[in-house]
Design a protein around this motif. Structure first.
Motif, PDB file in Angstrom:
ATOM      1  N   MET A   1       0.843  -1.194   0.000  1.00  0.00           N
ATOM      2  CA  MET A   1       0.000   0.000   0.000  1.00  0.00           C
ATOM      3  C   MET A   1       0.883   1.250   0.000  1.00  0.00           C
ATOM      4  N   GLN A   2       0.488   2.221  -0.789  1.00  0.00           N
ATOM      5  CA  GLN A   2       1.248   3.470  -0.867  1.00  0.00           C
ATOM      6  C   GLN A   2       0.436   4.577  -0.206  1.00  0.00           C
ATOM      7  N   TYR A   3       1.062   5.255   0.813  1.00  0.00           N
ATOM      8  CA  TYR A   3       0.363   6.316   1.546  1.00  0.00           C
ATOM      9  C   TYR A   3       0.611   7.668   0.888  1.00  0.00           C
ATOM     10  N   LEU A   4      -0.352   8.546   1.036  1.00  0.00           N
ATOM     11  CA  LEU A   4      -0.248   9.870   0.448  1.00  0.00           C
ATOM     12  C   LEU A   4       0.628  10.800   1.281  1.00  0.00           C
ATOM     13  N   GLY A   5       0.646  10.628   2.602  1.00  0.00           N
ATOM     14  CA  GLY A   5       1.406  11.524   3.471  1.00  0.00           C
ATOM     15  C   GLY A   5       1.249  11.141   4.922  1.00  0.00           C
ATOM     16  N   THR A   6       1.611  12.038   5.782  1.00  0.00           N
ATOM     17  CA  THR A   6       1.534  11.782   7.223  1.00  0.00           C
ATOM     18  C   THR A   6       0.776  12.908   7.902  1.00  0.00           C
TER      19      THR A   6
END
Length: 866
Positions: A1-6
Motif C-alpha cells: 500500500m502506498q500512503y499519500l502523506g503523514t
C-alpha cells in the motif's frame, strides 16, 4: 500500500486537568515528586522513555490516557492537592527574604553561570558546577530571593555517553528541540522573538533568548542558532564545553556581554551581579563600557563602580583548571573593545595578565574576575585556603591568610535530592513542618527518634529502586552492544539488595582517581568475594571527550568488571545524569570519594548521599573536612608527607582497604537478633543529622545573601548615589594611593631593640611604638597595625588563626610627614610570636583593608613566612 502523506494529532488536555501544561513549564516539578507523579500515573512507560520531560510527554501521550485520568477520582484528588500546593508556593508572601530584607525584595541579583543543572529533562549541564547552580536557583526560589539566572541554551547539550562492547566511551551529541523542552521564548512587544546582538571578534552575532521558570525565579538562556548568523556563529551555543579555544572565548563573550545586553533590553537593572566561575567575567567588561558611554566615566571610575557590586565564586583549586587564553587571541577578540573605551592594549592586558613559570604571559579569566569583583569566595573552608594561596600573586605584598578571598561551603537542594520515601519518613517522624527548618539543629536531632526498623526498611526500598534502575540500563547496554542474552540472564542474579553497596559516580577526571580502589586487585577480590560479608561496587561518570586520561580510567574499570573475581561485583553504568544520580545517591550504602587532596574544591554528591541515610567514605578534602566528625562516616587521605604521587596513591589505597576490612564492612554486617545493623543505623542517623543541617543550599544561599549579596547591594547603591559621586571619589583616592604609596616608610621607635627577645607572662602587656612616614598621604587615609605571627607546632596544635592584628594609635606628629604610633600588645595565647608593624591604606568603602594590595612593612621577611 502506498500512503499519500503523514499527519500528527496533538493531544488536548481535558478541562479537569488543564493546568498540567502550566506545571510542565515550571521546574517546580523537578523538586516535587507528587507533581512528577501526575505525569507518571498517566503512562509510566512513556514517562520513563522520554526521560521525565513533561512538555514532551504531553505532546506524545495518547488522548485516551488523558481522558481516563480526567475521570479517575483518585487521580483528580492528587491533581487538586498538587495544584493547591503549587499555587500556595507561587503566591506566598511570607518568605525568608521578604521578612528578613523587606526593603530589598525588588533589588535584583543577577546570577550568571555557563551551565545550569535543573533536571534531566533540560540537559544543559555537564556535572557538579551546573547542578550546584541549579540548586542555588531552587533554594533562591524557596527563599524568594529577587534573583534571575543567565546562561546559554546548548542545542546539542553536553553529550550522551555510551560504553561500547570494547569498553570505549562514545560521545553522542543529540540535537534538542527547544519547543519540546520546559522552555518558553522571550518575546518583544510585537510578539516576535526578542533579539540582541554582540560583537564577537570582527563580526556581529545575533541572539535570541529562552525563559526557564524555576519556581518563583526566571533563568534566561541565550541562543545563537538563528538564520541571520553565519553557520560557524550558529554553532557558538551548540555544545557545552565543546570546540577549541576560539569557540570557548566566543561562548564566554556571548554569555557575559550578551547576557548584560539581554537584561538591559528587558529593562532589568540588577543591584548585584554574581559570576559563578570565570566563564561569565566578560559581563563586567560590558558593564564598564556601558558606564563609560552613558555616564562619561573614566575607565578606572567605571571599573570601581562595576566591581563594587560584583561577586565572583571560584570553583577550581588547581591552576590548569582556570580558563586562560594566549595574548594574540585576546588581541583578535578584544582590540575593538579596548579601543571603544579609550584605553591602551597594555592597560587591558594588565587586567588578566599572568606570567607562566616558563616566562611567557597569558590572559587568565580568574585573575580578571578577581580584579573586577570586590566580593570573592571559594566553595569550602579548605578551598578558600587553597584559593588564597593559589592567587596570592594578584596581591603580592599581602600575607596569604589575608588575601581577600573568603569561602561559603557548597550545599545541595534538599527537596531535589532527598527522595520521596525518605521525605515521607521525615514527614512521619519529624513533622510536616520540617521543610521549613532545614538549617536548624533542633529539627534534625529528631532523626535519632526514628525507629531503626523504619529507617532500615525505607533504605532497603530505596536501594531496590536503584538496583532496578541499574538493571534496566545494563540490559539496554547489553542489547545495544550485542554481547549475548547470557549477560541479561546473569543480571537477575547480580546486584543483590542485601549486599553492601558502594557507589562512586562523578566526572572522570584523573585527579579523582577512579581506579584507586583497584591498586591491589587481589586484596580487593578477597574483600568483594567474602561469602559472609560480600561487597558490590557501582561506578558511573563521564570523561570529557578530549580527556583521554579520564576515558582510560572508564575503560579500565569496565574491563575489570568483566574479569574473574570482579564479574558480578563491579559495575560501570553508562550516561550518568540527574535521573541516575537521584537513584544512586539515595540507594547506595556507602559513597566513595578519593580525589588527590586538595584538588576537590568542595564536591556535593556526598552531601546528597548523607541526606538519604548513606554513609560517606572519603578523603579529607573539600566539604568533608568540615562535615566529618568520626561518627557520621569514614575518612582517610589527609597525609601531606609523601614524596611523589605514586606514594600518595599507595598510602590512600592502603587506607581504603584497611578501613573496609577492619571497620566499615564489619560494622555493616553486625546485625542484632532482630536482623538489624543497629550500630550502622546509628551512623546513618548521624550522617543524616550532620549533613542535612549544614550542607543544604538554603543555608548556603542565606550565607551568600548575608556575606556577599547584601554587602554588594549596599556598596553598589553607595557608589551610585548623587550621580556616582562616591565612585568617582573612590577611584581618584585609589589612584592617589597607588601613586604616593612609595613615600610610606615604617621604623621602630628608638627605645625598642628588635634583636632582643621580649619575655611576657600570659595576659601581660607591652607597649610598642613606631615612626611612620606618610609623605603626602593624610593619616586619616591609613591604618597602622602590629602584625603578630603565632609560631606553633603543626603536629600537635593548629589554631584557627595563625596571626593577630593590633591597631596602633597616632600619638603625635614628629615632623611634616612623620607621625608616632603606639599600641599596647597582649597576645591571646601562650607560645612564641614574631611581630612587625605595617601600614595599610584606609577608606570607609574598602571591602577589605588588603583590597588594594598596598602595604608597607617594617620587616619584609614576614611575607616569606606568611
Amino acid at each position: 500500500m502506498q500512503y499519500l502523506g503523514t499527519l500528527r494529532v496533538i493531544p488536548e488536555l481535558p478541562e479537569e486537568i488543564k493546568r498540567l501544561e502550566e506545571l510542565a513549564y515550571n521546574l517546580y516539578f523537578s523538586w516535587t515528586p507528587e507533581a512528577r507523579q501526575l505525569y507518571r500515573l498517566i503512562n509510566p512507560k512513556l514517562w520513563t522513555s522520554i526521560n521525565h520531560n513533561p512538555v514532551k510527554f504531553l505532546r506524545e501521550v495518547q488522548q485516551t490516557d488523558l481522558e481516563n485520568c480526567s475521570k479517575d477520582p483518585a487521580y483528580l484528588t492528587l491533581y487538586r492537592k498538587v495544584m493547591e500546593a503549587y499555587d500556595a508556593y507561587m503566591g506566598a508572601s511570607s518568605t525568608w527574604y521578604n521578612e528578613t530584607f523587606p526593603k530589598d525584595k525588588k533589588k535584583i541579583i543577577a546570577y550568571f553561570s555557563a551551565e545550569f543543572g535543573f533536571h534531566e529533562s533540560l540537559p544543559i549541564y555537564s556535572g557538579g558546577l551546573g547542578v550546584l547552580a541549579g540548586d542555588h536557583l531552587k533554594s533562591a526560589s524557596d527563599l524568594a530571593l529577587p534573583l534571575i539566572g543567565v546562561s546559554l541554551f546548548y542545542h546539542q547539550t553536553y553529550f550522551t555517553q555510551q560504553i561500547d562492547a570494547h569498553s570505549n566511551q562514545i560521545a553522542l551529541y543529540i540535537p534538542q528541540d527547544p519547543e519540546a523542552l520546559p522552555l518558553t521564548p522571550v518575546l518583544d512587544e510585537k510578539g516576535e522573538p526578542l533579539k540582541v546582538s554582540v560583537q564577537v571578534a570582527n563580526h556581529t552575532v545575533y541572539l535570541r533568548a529562552w525563559k526557564v521558570q524555576v519556581g518563583r525565579i526566571i533563568a534566561y538562556l541565550l541562543d545563537a542558532n538563528l538564520p541571520e548568523n553565519a553557520p560557524e556563529d550558529r554553532m557558538i551555543t551548540s555544545r557545552l564545553y565543546g570546540g577549541d579555544q576560539e569557540m570557548r572565548i566566543s561562548q564566554e563573550i556571548v554569555l557575559g556581554m550578551g547576557g548584560v545586553k539581554l537584561l538591559k533590553k528587558l529593562n532589568i537593572t540588577p543591584h548585584a551581579w554574581h559570576m559563578n566561575e570565570g566563564h561569565s567575567v566578560f559581563l563586567a567588561l560590558e558593564r564598564i563600557r556601558d558606564l563609560i558611554r552613558e555616564q562619561n566615566f573614566e575607565f578606572n571610575e567605571a571599573l570601581e563602580t562595576v566591581a563594587a557590586n560584583t561577586i565572583f565564586t571560584t570553583h577550581t583549586p588547581v591552576p590548569a583548571g582556570n580558563d586562560a587564553f594566549p595574548l594574540n587571541l585576546m588581541d583578535k577578540y578584544f582590540q575593538r573593545y579596548w579601543e571603544s573605551i579609550g584605553i591602551r592594549r597594555y592597560q587591558f592586558m594588565e587586567l588578566g595578565s599572568q606570567v607562566q613559570p616558563e616566562g611567557y604571559e597569558i590572559f587568565n579569566l580568574t585573575v580578571l574576575s578577581l580584579k573586577l569583583a570586590k566580593f570573592r569566595n571559594g566553595v569550602s573552608k579548605l578551598h578558600g585556603e587553597v584559593s588564597r594561596g593559589l592567587w596570592k600573586d594578584v596581591w603580592p605584598n599581602i600575607p596569604t591568610d589575608e588575601i581577600p578571598i573568603t569561602h561559603i561551603t557548597n550545599g545541595v537542594h534538599t527537596f531535589t535530592w532527598t527522595v520521596y520515601k525518605m521525605r515521607k519518613l521525615y514527614d512521619e517522624f519529624l513533622g510536616d513542618d520540617w521543610v521549613n527548618h532545614l538549617d536548624e539543629s533542633f529539627l534534625w536531632k529528631g532523626v535519632m527518634g526514628i525507629p531503626d526498623e523504619a529507617l532500615w526498611k525505607v533504605k532497603g526500598e530505596v536501594k531496590e529502586k536503584m538496583l532496578n534502575h541499574l538493571r534496566e540500563r545494563f540490559e539496554a547496554q547489553i542489547i545495544r552492544n550485542k554481547v549475548g542474552t547470557l549477560q541479561i540472564r546473569r543480571l537477575k542474579d547480580m546486584l543483590k539488595p542485601d549486599v553492601l553497596t558502594i557507589g562512586f559516580a562523578r566526572r572522570f577526571a584523573t585527579y579523582k582517581r577512579g581506579t584507586l580502589i583497584f591498586r591491589n586487585k587481589e586484596r580487593l577480590k578477597r574483600i568483594l568475594n567474602n561469602p559472609e560479608r560480600p561487597v558490590q561496587l557501582i561506578f558511573s561518570g563521564k570523561a570529557h571527550p578530549k580527556d583521554l586520561g579520564g576515558q582510560d580510567l572508564i575503560r579500565a574499570i569496565n574491563n575489570i568488571s568483566m574479569e574473574d573475581g570482579f564479574r558480578g561485583k563491579v559495575f560501570f553504568v553508562e550516561n550518568y545524569d540527574m535521573s541516575l544520580a537521584r537513584d544512586l545517591i539515595s540507594g547506595v550504602d556507602v559513597w566513595l570519594n578519593n580525589p588527590r587532596r586538595p584538588q576537590e574544591a568542595s564536591g556535593t554528591s556526598g552531601q546528597k548521599v548523607g541526606m538519604n541515610g548513606g554513609v560517606n567514605f572519603s578523603v579529607l578534602d573539600g566539604w568533608w573536612v568540615e562535615g566529618y566528625n568520626s561518627k557520621n562516616g569514614f575518612a582517610f587521605g589527609d597525609r601531606e608527607d609523601y614524596r611523589d604521587l605514586d606514594e600518595l596513591d599507595h598510602w590512600d589505597s592502603e587506607g581504603i582497604y584497611d578501613i573496609l576490612e577492619n571497620d566499615l564492612i564489619p560494622l555493616y554486617y553486625d546485625h542484632n537478633e532482630e536482623g538489624l545493623p543497629t550500630k550502622w543505623i546509628k551512623m546513618m542517623k548521624e550522617s543524616i543529622i550532620t549533613v542535612s543541617k549544614n550542607f543544604n543550599t538554603h543555608r548556603m544561599v542565606k550565607d551568600y545573601v548575608n556575606k556577599l549579596y547584601q554587602p554588594a547591594i549596599k556598596q553598589g547603591e553607595e557608589f551610585a548615589k548623587n550621580d556616582y559621586e562616591l565612585a568617582r571619589e573612590f577611584s581618584n583616592w585609589r589612584e592617589k594611593m597607588q601613586h604616593n604609596w612609595s613615600q610610606v616608610e615604617v621604623q621602630l621607635n628608638d627605645n625598642i631593640n628588635p634583636e632582643q627577645e621580649i619575655n611576657l607572662k600570659y595576659n601581660e602587656a607591652f607597649k610598642l611604638g613606631a615612626k611612620v612616614k606618610l609623605g603626602s598621604i593624610d593619616p586619616s587615609e591609613v591604618r597602622v597595625q602590629v602584625f603578630l605571627r603565632h609560631e606553633f607546632d603543626h603536629v600537635t596544635f593548629t589554631p584557627e588563626a595563625t596571626y593577630e592584628l593590633v591597631e596602633m594609635t597616632r600619638k603625635k606628629q614628629l615632623d611634616e610627614e612623620t607621625y608616632l604610633y603606639e599600641a599596647t600588645i597582649k597576645p591571646s595565647d601562650s607560645g612564641n610570636y614574631r611581630y612587625t608593624v605595617r601600614v595599610l591604606p584606609y577608606h570607609k568603602r574598602l571591602v577589605n583593608l588588603t583590597e588594594l594590595g598596598l602595604v608597607s612593612w617594617l620587616n619584609k621577611e614576614v611575607l616569606q613566612e606568611a
